[in-house]
Design a protein around this motif. Structure first.
Motif, PDB file in Angstrom:
ATOM      1  N   GLY A 123       0.782  -1.236   0.000  1.00  0.00           N
ATOM      2  CA  GLY A 123       0.000   0.000   0.000  1.00  0.00           C
ATOM      3  C   GLY A 123       0.810   1.279   0.000  1.00  0.00           C
ATOM      4  N   VAL A 124       1.936   1.285  -0.712  1.00  0.00           N
ATOM      5  CA  VAL A 124       2.733   2.514  -0.776  1.00  0.00           C
ATOM      6  C   VAL A 124       1.912   3.629  -1.417  1.00  0.00           C
ATOM      7  N   THR A 125       2.300   4.865  -1.131  1.00  0.00           N
ATOM      8  CA  THR A 125       1.547   6.026  -1.618  1.00  0.00           C
ATOM      9  C   THR A 125       2.473   7.010  -2.329  1.00  0.00           C
ATOM     10  N   GLY A 126       1.861   8.016  -2.911  1.00  0.00           N
ATOM     11  CA  GLY A 126       2.627   9.112  -3.503  1.00  0.00           C
ATOM     12  C   GLY A 126       3.582   8.665  -4.597  1.00  0.00           C
ATOM     13  N   MET A 127       4.794   9.221  -4.546  1.00  0.00           N
ATOM     14  CA  MET A 127       5.782   8.936  -5.579  1.00  0.00           C
ATOM     15  C   MET A 127       6.203   7.473  -5.578  1.00  0.00           C
ATOM     16  N   ALA A 128       6.213   6.845  -4.412  1.00  0.00           N
ATOM     17  CA  ALA A 128       6.578   5.425  -4.349  1.00  0.00           C
ATOM     18  C   ALA A 128       5.563   4.579  -5.115  1.00  0.00           C
ATOM     19  N   LYS A 129       4.299   4.929  -5.009  1.00  0.00           N
ATOM     20  CA  LYS A 129       3.263   4.207  -5.749  1.00  0.00           C
ATOM     21  C   LYS A 129       3.408   4.445  -7.250  1.00  0.00           C
ATOM     22  N   ASP A 130       3.644   5.698  -7.620  1.00  0.00           N
ATOM     23  CA  ASP A 130       3.847   6.022  -9.036  1.00  0.00           C
ATOM     24  C   ASP A 130       5.049   5.260  -9.588  1.00  0.00           C
ATOM     25  N   MET A 131       6.093   5.214  -8.793  1.00  0.00           N
ATOM     26  CA  MET A 131       7.319   4.517  -9.201  1.00  0.00           C
ATOM     27  C   MET A 131       7.035   3.030  -9.411  1.00  0.00           C
ATOM     28  N   MET A 172      12.910  -6.837   3.444  1.00  0.00           N
ATOM     29  CA  MET A 172      11.963  -5.858   2.900  1.00  0.00           C
ATOM     30  C   MET A 172      10.539  -6.190   3.338  1.00  0.00           C
ATOM     31  N   GLU A 173      10.231  -7.469   3.394  1.00  0.00           N
ATOM     32  CA  GLU A 173       8.883  -7.901   3.789  1.00  0.00           C
ATOM     33  C   GLU A 173       8.541  -7.463   5.209  1.00  0.00           C
ATOM     34  N   LYS A 174       9.541  -7.350   6.063  1.00  0.00           N
ATOM     35  CA  LYS A 174       9.304  -6.985   7.460  1.00  0.00           C
ATOM     36  C   LYS A 174       9.025  -5.495   7.647  1.00  0.00           C
ATOM     37  N   LEU A 175       9.345  -4.697   6.646  1.00  0.00           N
ATOM     38  CA  LEU A 175       9.153  -3.250   6.752  1.00  0.00           C
ATOM     39  C   LEU A 175       7.739  -2.859   6.332  1.00  0.00           C
ATOM     40  N   SER A 176       7.328  -1.678   6.767  1.00  0.00           N
ATOM     41  CA  SER A 176       6.001  -1.182   6.388  1.00  0.00           C
ATOM     42  C   SER A 176       5.995   0.342   6.426  1.00  0.00           C
ATOM     43  N   GLY A 177       4.936   0.918   5.863  1.00  0.00           N
ATOM     44  CA  GLY A 177       4.760   2.368   5.910  1.00  0.00           C
ATOM     45  C   GLY A 177       5.897   3.135   5.260  1.00  0.00           C
ATOM     46  N   LYS A 178       6.207   4.284   5.860  1.00  0.00           N
ATOM     47  CA  LYS A 178       7.244   5.160   5.319  1.00  0.00           C
ATOM     48  C   LYS A 178       8.616   4.500   5.339  1.00  0.00           C
ATOM     49  N   GLU A 179       8.845   3.647   6.303  1.00  0.00           N
ATOM     50  CA  GLU A 179      10.138   2.965   6.381  1.00  0.00           C
ATOM     51  C   GLU A 179      10.345   2.083   5.149  1.00  0.00           C
ATOM     52  N   PHE A 180       9.281   1.375   4.761  1.00  0.00           N
ATOM     53  CA  PHE A 180       9.384   0.541   3.560  1.00  0.00           C
ATOM     54  C   PHE A 180       9.560   1.418   2.316  1.00  0.00           C
ATOM     55  N   GLU A 181       8.781   2.490   2.230  1.00  0.00           N
ATOM     56  CA  GLU A 181       8.853   3.364   1.056  1.00  0.00           C
ATOM     57  C   GLU A 181      10.265   3.917   0.864  1.00  0.00           C
ATOM     58  N   GLN A 182      10.881   4.343   1.962  1.00  0.00           N
ATOM     59  CA  GLN A 182      12.233   4.889   1.871  1.00  0.00           C
ATOM     60  C   GLN A 182      13.229   3.824   1.418  1.00  0.00           C
ATOM     61  N   LYS A 183      13.096   2.627   1.962  1.00  0.00           N
ATOM     62  CA  LYS A 183      13.998   1.536   1.576  1.00  0.00           C
ATOM     63  C   LYS A 183      13.768   1.138   0.122  1.00  0.00           C
ATOM     64  N   TYR A 184      12.515   1.100  -0.274  1.00  0.00           N
ATOM     65  CA  TYR A 184      12.176   0.732  -1.652  1.00  0.00           C
ATOM     66  C   TYR A 184      12.754   1.740  -2.646  1.00  0.00           C
ATOM     67  N   MET A 185      12.571   3.039  -2.379  1.00  0.00           N
ATOM     68  CA  MET A 185      13.069   4.060  -3.301  1.00  0.00           C
ATOM     69  C   MET A 185      14.594   4.094  -3.328  1.00  0.00           C
ATOM     70  N   ALA A 186      15.214   3.852  -2.188  1.00  0.00           N
ATOM     71  CA  ALA A 186      16.681   3.795  -2.154  1.00  0.00           C
ATOM     72  C   ALA A 186      17.188   2.616  -2.977  1.00  0.00           C
ATOM     73  N   GLN A 187      16.473   1.484  -2.890  1.00  0.00           N
ATOM     74  CA  GLN A 187      16.862   0.305  -3.662  1.00  0.00           C
ATOM     75  C   GLN A 187      16.657   0.543  -5.157  1.00  0.00           C
ATOM     76  N   MET A 188      15.598   1.261  -5.511  1.00  0.00           N
ATOM     77  CA  MET A 188      15.355   1.588  -6.920  1.00  0.00           C
ATOM     78  C   MET A 188      16.501   2.434  -7.487  1.00  0.00           C
ATOM     79  N   GLN A 189      16.981   3.359  -6.686  1.00  0.00           N
ATOM     80  CA  GLN A 189      18.092   4.192  -7.148  1.00  0.00           C
ATOM     81  C   GLN A 189      19.354   3.356  -7.347  1.00  0.00           C
TER      82      GLN A 189
END
Length: 237
Positions: A123-131, A172-189
């Motif tokens: 359920g990521v939101t904002g730019m993470a969801k768009d990404m 990654m599965e253990k993370l949620s919310g903003k913490e997951f979003e930040q990790k996800y976007m960092a991994q994408m970079q």
């Protein structure tokens, strides 16, 4: 007495008349002088306000230095910006030959697709969801393009993430919310930086026309993804 008085009276009248003439002459001279001064002043004003013909046209007016634009404002990408979106001498995925490059490119697609599906499930939101939505759509397209090339060359492509990303998934599965979003976007970079590096490096190495065309088509998309991730992560800093 009368005779002596008359000459004196006549002399007095002549004297008065002479004085009157002198005053008139003086007044006339004064007026002439004033007119001369007025004329000179008017002439001076005229000279000071006279401008060359055509000087009021825009092309003859001096330009404001503040309106000049340098090359930095023309939208062209600087060397530093281009380097940040790919470095053939930076960290790359294995690509010692064309087959290995195709294998690593296929893994790269699956890394982004699978991680992005996880992001949407969380359920990521904002730019993470768009990404995440863009990653699934764009990397599915590049997978389809690569499959056609691989089939021509007898190469079977992997359909799952590479070992590194499989090992990363449980954390990654253990993370949620903003913490997951930040990790996800960092991994994408990080992922897209390596993918861009690999494509740029292999483009110089390969002699295969199909793979060169694939890289030419796909690299700008990867660089766009990298730029999106960079912009998001810079905003978080």
């Amino acid at each position: 007495m009368k005779r002596s008085f008359l000459p004196l009276l006549a002399t007095g009248l002549l004297t008065l008349a002479s004085c009157g003439d002198n005053k008139s002459a003086t007044a006339e001279n004064g007026n002439a002088s004033d007119n001369t001064m007025t004329s000179s002043a008017t002439g001076g004003d005229t000279a000071s306000t006279t401008m060359p013909a055509g000087s009021d046209k825009p092309e003859n007016q001096p330009q404001n230095a503040g309106t000049a634009q340098g090359t930095a404002g023309n939208g062209a990408m600087t060397g530093a910006e281009a380097g940040a979106l790919g470095d053939p001498n930076g960290p790359t995925a294995p690509h010692k030959d064309d087959k290995e490059f195709m294998m690593s490119a296929a893994h790269s697609d699956q890394n982004e697709i699978q991680q992005s599906k996880m992001a949407l499930a969380k359920g990521v939101t904002g730019m993470a969801k768009d990404m995440a939505n863009k990653m699934i759509a764009d990397h599915s397209k590049s997978t389809a393009d690569l499959k056609q090339i691989a089939a021509k060359k007898g190469v079977t492509l992997p359909t799952d993430m590479d070992a590194e990303h499989k090992a990363l998934a449980p954390a990654m599965e253990k993370l949620s919310g903003k913490e997951f979003e930040q990790k996800y976007m960092a991994q994408m970079q990080a992922d897209h930086q390596k993918t861009a590096n690999t494509m740029m490096a292999h483009e110089k190495m390969t002699q295969d026309a199909d793979l060169k065309a694939f890289i030419t088509k796909t690299l700008p998309v990867v660089q766009q993804h990298l730029q999106m991730a960079q912009q998001n992560n810079n905003m978080k800093m």
